[in-house]
Motif scaffolding. Structure first.
Motif, PDB file in Angstrom:
ATOM      1  N   VAL A   3      24.625   1.983 -48.216  1.00 39.66           N
ATOM      2  CA  VAL A   3      23.562   1.257 -47.524  1.00 39.66           C
ATOM      3  C   VAL A   3      24.163   0.469 -46.367  1.00 39.66           C
ATOM      4  CG1 VAL A   3      21.720  -0.441 -47.740  1.00 39.66           C
ATOM      5  CG2 VAL A   3      22.254   1.067 -49.665  1.00 39.66           C
ATOM      6  N   GLY A   4      23.639   0.678 -45.172  1.00 38.86           N
ATOM      7  CA  GLY A   4      24.119  -0.069 -44.015  1.00 38.86           C
ATOM      8  C   GLY A   4      25.152   0.723 -43.239  1.00 38.86           C
ATOM      9  N   LEU A   5      24.810   1.086 -42.016  1.00 39.99           N
ATOM     10  CA  LEU A   5      25.738   1.872 -41.206  1.00 39.99           C
ATOM     11  C   LEU A   5      26.866   1.014 -40.653  1.00 39.99           C
ATOM     12  CD1 LEU A   5      23.116   4.028 -39.248  1.00 39.99           C
ATOM     13  CD2 LEU A   5      24.466   4.676 -41.248  1.00 39.99           C
ATOM     14  N   ASP A   6      26.570  -0.213 -40.338  1.00 37.63           N
ATOM     15  CA  ASP A   6      27.573  -1.130 -39.790  1.00 37.63           C
ATOM     16  C   ASP A   6      27.490  -2.416 -40.595  1.00 37.63           C
ATOM     17  OD1 ASP A   6      29.509  -2.308 -38.253  1.00 37.63           O
ATOM     18  OD2 ASP A   6      28.165  -2.827 -36.605  1.00 37.63           O
ATOM     19  N   ARG A   7      27.914  -2.349 -41.820  1.00 36.17           N
ATOM     20  CA  ARG A   7      27.654  -3.416 -42.788  1.00 36.17           C
ATOM     21  C   ARG A   7      28.545  -4.622 -42.537  1.00 36.17           C
ATOM     22  NH1 ARG A   7      26.363  -2.086 -49.017  1.00 36.17           N
ATOM     23  NH2 ARG A   7      25.732  -4.173 -49.692  1.00 36.17           N
ATOM     24  N   LYS A   8      27.902  -5.810 -42.615  1.00 32.44           N
ATOM     25  CA  LYS A   8      28.614  -7.073 -42.484  1.00 32.44           C
ATOM     26  C   LYS A   8      28.772  -7.710 -43.865  1.00 32.44           C
ATOM     27  CE  LYS A   8      28.651  -6.952 -37.946  1.00 32.44           C
ATOM     28  NZ  LYS A   8      28.086  -5.626 -37.741  1.00 32.44           N
ATOM     29  N   PRO A   9      29.712  -8.646 -44.020  1.00 30.46           N
ATOM     30  CA  PRO A   9      29.946  -9.246 -45.337  1.00 30.46           C
ATOM     31  C   PRO A   9      28.711  -9.905 -45.938  1.00 30.46           C
ATOM     32  CG  PRO A   9      31.749  -9.772 -43.838  1.00 30.46           C
ATOM     33  CD  PRO A   9      30.693  -9.114 -43.022  1.00 30.46           C
ATOM     34  N   TRP A  10      27.803 -10.409 -45.099  1.00 33.93           N
ATOM     35  CA  TRP A  10      26.643 -11.127 -45.624  1.00 33.93           C
ATOM     36  C   TRP A  10      25.466 -10.209 -45.917  1.00 33.93           C
ATOM     37  CZ3 TRP A  10      28.773 -11.968 -40.759  1.00 33.93           C
ATOM     38  CH2 TRP A  10      28.093 -11.363 -39.686  1.00 33.93           C
ATOM     39  N   ASN A  11      25.538  -8.938 -45.513  1.00 33.24           N
ATOM     40  CA  ASN A  11      24.456  -8.013 -45.829  1.00 33.24           C
ATOM     41  C   ASN A  11      24.410  -7.761 -47.336  1.00 33.24           C
ATOM     42  OD1 ASN A  11      25.180  -6.054 -42.877  1.00 33.24           O
ATOM     43  ND2 ASN A  11      23.778  -7.760 -43.110  1.00 33.24           N
ATOM     44  N   ARG A  12      23.203  -7.821 -47.920  1.00 31.04           N
ATOM     45  CA  ARG A  12      23.092  -7.668 -49.372  1.00 31.04           C
ATOM     46  C   ARG A  12      21.679  -7.236 -49.740  1.00 31.04           C
ATOM     47  NH1 ARG A  12      23.173 -12.948 -47.779  1.00 31.04           N
ATOM     48  NH2 ARG A  12      21.419 -14.265 -48.462  1.00 31.04           N
ATOM     49  N   LEU A  13      21.575  -6.640 -50.911  1.00 34.56           N
ATOM     50  CA  LEU A  13      20.296  -6.236 -51.478  1.00 34.56           C
ATOM     51  C   LEU A  13      19.885  -7.248 -52.539  1.00 34.56           C
ATOM     52  CD1 LEU A  13      20.924  -2.408 -51.876  1.00 34.56           C
ATOM     53  CD2 LEU A  13      19.266  -3.449 -50.324  1.00 34.56           C
ATOM     54  N   GLU A  14      18.684  -7.808 -52.404  1.00 36.79           N
ATOM     55  CA  GLU A  14      18.221  -8.849 -53.321  1.00 36.79           C
ATOM     56  C   GLU A  14      16.886  -8.463 -53.951  1.00 36.79           C
ATOM     57  OE1 GLU A  14      20.057 -12.813 -51.104  1.00 36.79           O
ATOM     58  OE2 GLU A  14      17.887 -12.481 -51.130  1.00 36.79           O
ATOM     59  N   ASP A  15      16.730  -8.831 -55.208  1.00 34.91           N
ATOM     60  CA  ASP A  15      15.441  -8.777 -55.907  1.00 34.91           C
ATOM     61  C   ASP A  15      14.768  -7.414 -55.785  1.00 34.91           C
ATOM     62  OD1 ASP A  15      15.870 -11.417 -56.618  1.00 34.91           O
ATOM     63  OD2 ASP A  15      14.757 -12.207 -54.910  1.00 34.91           O
ATOM     64  N   GLY A  16      15.454  -6.392 -56.291  1.00 35.51           N
ATOM     65  CA  GLY A  16      14.907  -5.045 -56.255  1.00 35.51           C
ATOM     66  C   GLY A  16      13.772  -4.838 -57.241  1.00 35.51           C
ATOM     67  N   ARG A  17      12.884  -3.897 -56.902  1.00 36.62           N
ATOM     68  CA  ARG A  17      11.824  -3.461 -57.813  1.00 36.62           C
ATOM     69  C   ARG A  17      12.045  -1.981 -58.106  1.00 36.62           C
ATOM     70  NH1 ARG A  17      10.994  -8.481 -55.154  1.00 36.62           N
ATOM     71  NH2 ARG A  17       9.268  -9.547 -56.179  1.00 36.62           N
ATOM     72  N   LEU A  18      12.222  -1.677 -59.378  1.00 33.66           N
ATOM     73  CA  LEU A  18      12.586  -0.332 -59.805  1.00 33.66           C
ATOM     74  C   LEU A  18      11.335   0.473 -60.134  1.00 33.66           C
ATOM     75  CD1 LEU A  18      15.064   1.473 -60.641  1.00 33.66           C
ATOM     76  CD2 LEU A  18      14.733   0.557 -62.964  1.00 33.66           C
TER      77      LEU A  18
END
Length: 335
Positions: free
Chosen positions: A92-107
């Motif tokens: 996930v993320g082509l140019d990912r930075k340290p602060w990029n994150r996935l939060e509170d997913g719905r499955l």
């Protein structure tokens, strides 16, 4: 005015059973999202690197910035974890930075695969986030799409997914109800109706089929002085996503920060998944008879409830003025 504490606690309803979840070597997990399929129960669980105080505020900003991870758990019929793997979201993320994150997913289950939507944080302070749609293969994200904001907003959170046959949709806004449909990589947006009963409420759980209709959990964030908290309701939409019934406002267990991100149904039970204080993940199992008993029809006509909301919105700025200014504006003598 300080928000009133709801009288209803789901933990006291019927034969409610609470099942705590745990991840070895990861003490701060929260906001689980449970879903069911022919293969059994699965749960997406978030992990965090910060801690909240009793008022819902971050105690200390973590060194190196906020980070989130996610676990995928398989559960048995007693809701005990039988398999737990950390999700590999490196794709996930082509140019990912340290602060990029996935939060509170719905499955949810779609096209014979497990998918989830989550908040993809692009920047902090100020917060910039969008919704990411991700497909899992085992514990690895193998496909992802960053979904554009239908409103042109820099902050998108809490879309409520639902699978209607083979179609993927979201409740984008609860009241007025707005539905997003996803086809061929693009979104279409339809506004359906306004009720005036749930304005300001946002999505919590995915929608699941319930007696020919749709059932979900919604939440309202309440901020008062230095305190933040959430309250919830069960909401039932009909097959055309018209608001049909809802429960009273409730807490799950108490006055801690509680946040629901999952709901699934069996033949006899509803299972709700929620986080406590951003450091605990729990499941609650309730009889469907108890759920049915909580859902109440909307007795106030829409035009009356919306008129009440609009009137309150116009009066609120005046009521917030200091007493002397309010008296002067109304032309009343000081006492």
């Amino acid at each position: 005015m300080r928000p009133r504490t709801p009288k209803l606690r789901l933990a006291t309803v019927g034969d409610a059973a609470i099942v705590p979840l745990a991840a070895p070597h990861d003490p701060r997990i929260c906001n689980p999202s449970i879903a069911a399929s022919d293969e059994g129960f699965f749960c997406l669980i978030r992990s965090v690197n910060y801690q909240l105080d009793p008022y819902g505020r971050v105690l200390t900003a973590p060194e190196g910035g906020f980070k989130s991870g996610n676990w995928l758990a398989r559960l048995d019929d007693e809701l005990r974890i039988t398999q737990l793997e950390r999700i590999d979201d490196s794709a996930v993320g082509l140019d990912r930075k340290p602060w990029n994150r996935l939060e509170d997913g719905r499955l949810f289950r779609w096209k014979d695969a497990w998918w989830f939507t989550a908040t993809w944080v692009l920047a902090d302070d100020p917060l910039v986030c969008q919704i990411a749609l991700c497909r899992l293969q085992g514990h690895k994200v193998v496909e992802w799409h960053l979904l554009p904001s239908p409103a042109g907003s820099l902050r998108e959170k809490n879309w409520m997914p639902l699978v209607d046959g083979g179609d993927l949709k979201w409740i984008y806004w609860v009241d007025p109800t707005e539905v997003l449909s996803y086809r061929n990589g693009s979104l279409s947006r339809v506004r359906l109706d306004r009720y005036g009963r749930l304005e300001g409420w946002a999505g919590s759980s995915p929608l699941v089929r319930y007696r020919g209709n749709w059932l979900c959990v919604v939440h309202l964030r309440r901020d008062w002085r230095h305190v933040s908290s959430f309250v919830h309701r069960l909401v039932e939409f009909d097959g055309d996503f018209r608001l049909r019934r809802m429960s009273p406002v409730f807490l799950f267990e108490g006055d801690d920060v509680e946040y629901c991100a999952g709901l699934c149904l069996t033949d006899h039970h509803a299972i709700l998944s929620y986080g406590m204080q951003d450091r605990e993940a729990r499941l609650m199992r309730l009889d469907l008879a108890a759920i049915e008993g909580l859902l109440r029809p909307l007795r106030i006509p829409k035009r009356v409830s919306t008129l009440g909301v609009d009137t309150w919105r116009k009066a609120r700025p005046w009521l917030r003025q200091p007493r002397k200014k309010l008296q002067a504006a109304l032309g009343r003598p000081r006492s």
